[in-house]
Design a protein around this motif. Sequence first.
Motif, PDB file in Angstrom:
ATOM      1  N   ALA A   1      27.414 -48.239   4.761  1.00 14.30           N
ATOM      2  CA  ALA A   1      27.813 -46.998   5.431  1.00 14.30           C
ATOM      3  C   ALA A   1      26.629 -46.355   6.140  1.00 14.30           C
ATOM      4  CB  ALA A   1      28.410 -46.034   4.412  1.00 14.30           C
ATOM      5  N   LEU A   2      25.462 -46.389   5.515  1.00 16.70           N
ATOM      6  CA  LEU A   2      24.265 -45.827   6.152  1.00 16.70           C
ATOM      7  C   LEU A   2      23.901 -46.588   7.415  1.00 16.70           C
ATOM      8  CD1 LEU A   2      22.044 -45.154   3.000  1.00 16.70           C
ATOM      9  CD2 LEU A   2      23.252 -43.461   4.382  1.00 16.70           C
ATOM     10  N   PHE A   3      24.038 -47.902   7.395  1.00 17.17           N
ATOM     11  CA  PHE A   3      23.718 -48.706   8.573  1.00 17.17           C
ATOM     12  C   PHE A   3      24.756 -48.523   9.685  1.00 17.17           C
ATOM     13  CE2 PHE A   3      21.388 -51.878   5.652  1.00 17.17           C
ATOM     14  CZ  PHE A   3      20.238 -51.112   5.734  1.00 17.17           C
TER      15      PHE A   3
ATOM     16  N   ILE B   1      22.367 -41.963  11.787  1.00 17.02           N
ATOM     17  CA  ILE B   1      21.358 -42.310  10.788  1.00 17.02           C
ATOM     18  C   ILE B   1      20.600 -43.565  11.188  1.00 17.02           C
ATOM     19  CG2 ILE B   1      20.994 -43.020   8.388  1.00 17.02           C
ATOM     20  CD1 ILE B   1      23.272 -41.251   7.566  1.00 17.02           C
ATOM     21  N   THR B   2      21.318 -44.584  11.623  1.00 18.22           N
ATOM     22  CA  THR B   2      20.707 -45.857  12.018  1.00 18.22           C
ATOM     23  C   THR B   2      20.792 -46.016  13.533  1.00 18.22           C
ATOM     24  OG1 THR B   2      21.359 -46.864   9.916  1.00 18.22           O
ATOM     25  CG2 THR B   2      20.742 -48.346  11.702  1.00 18.22           C
ATOM     26  N   SER B   3      19.648 -46.163  14.165  1.00 20.01           N
ATOM     27  CA  SER B   3      19.599 -46.339  15.614  1.00 20.01           C
ATOM     28  C   SER B   3      19.453 -47.804  16.027  1.00 20.01           C
ATOM     29  CB  SER B   3      18.440 -45.530  16.205  1.00 20.01           C
ATOM     30  OG  SER B   3      17.200 -45.930  15.617  1.00 20.01           O
ATOM     31  N   ASN B   4      19.209 -48.672  15.051  1.00 19.26           N
ATOM     32  CA  ASN B   4      19.042 -50.093  15.351  1.00 19.26           C
ATOM     33  C   ASN B   4      20.406 -50.707  15.649  1.00 19.26           C
ATOM     34  OD1 ASN B   4      18.599 -52.908  15.301  1.00 19.26           O
ATOM     35  ND2 ASN B   4      16.861 -52.653  13.918  1.00 19.26           N
ATOM     36  N   PRO B   5      20.637 -51.204  16.866  1.00 15.64           N
ATOM     37  CA  PRO B   5      21.962 -51.763  17.193  1.00 15.64           C
ATOM     38  C   PRO B   5      22.296 -53.014  16.393  1.00 15.64           C
ATOM     39  CG  PRO B   5      20.398 -52.179  18.973  1.00 15.64           C
ATOM     40  CD  PRO B   5      19.711 -51.254  18.022  1.00 15.64           C
TER      41      PRO B   5
END
Length: 272
Positions: free
Chosen positions: A103-105, A110-114
Amino acid sequence: MTNAADPVQGTHRRLQRFTPVERFSRWLVLLLVVSAIVVSTRHVQIIPEFLYDAPEQMLDLLQRLWPPDLSYYQIGVHEALVETLHIASLGTILALILALPVALFSARNITSNPVLQVLAKFILVSSRSVNSLVWALLFVAIFGPGTLAGVLAIAFRSVGFVGKLLGEALEEANMGTIEALSATGAPRLSILLKGYWPQVKPALWSIALFRWDINVRESAVLGLVGAGGIGVALNNALNTFYWDKVSTVLLSIFAVVIIAELVVTEIRKRII
């Protein structure tokens, strides 16, 4: 919708609820729906003789199920029923643990890494697209029949549900508190614990209780494929054609589902 009359020119206009394009679209959708029903019915290959005989067969089955053999409860139902509750509870707890990082990813705020976002979305979709019985079959093939396969099947099936709803709750969090903590130089863990957690905690409890309620129902049938629980007792009774025992198992499942619903409702009132 057009006007009823034009007072300047003295001409009357006809009231129309839909434009010609809208009417054509509605009829087109209706035609597609009817066509889909007709095509599906032809591919299902319904046998009319079975439909005509269905009421008689249903009445015969109900007569076999009644009266239930209540003495069978202590012999072959009670222990399996408790095992079902354990499978649902452990599977829900494991799903919460596995779904939290997913969920965090998946949360964009929260997560900007595509790459991590795509991976999280893939896990969520994969979990929800595979039925719990299919998960159970896979884990029975890996770990053998038993409760372990049932717990893992419930957990892997629930990860997508819990992770998706929790990720959406994180994305809907009020960013004012988050920005204030970030401006003070708070570390990322503190932002998660002090900024996001108080906002998503009610949603997490609600999701966990709702999913446990669903898992109680799903775990009741996992025993049909060897994953433990009350489904094993149901499968044994069905295979031996002891319909009075089948009735006892079904009544027990029905009672547990109702009790679980009442318990979840009461807990939601007190906690959320």
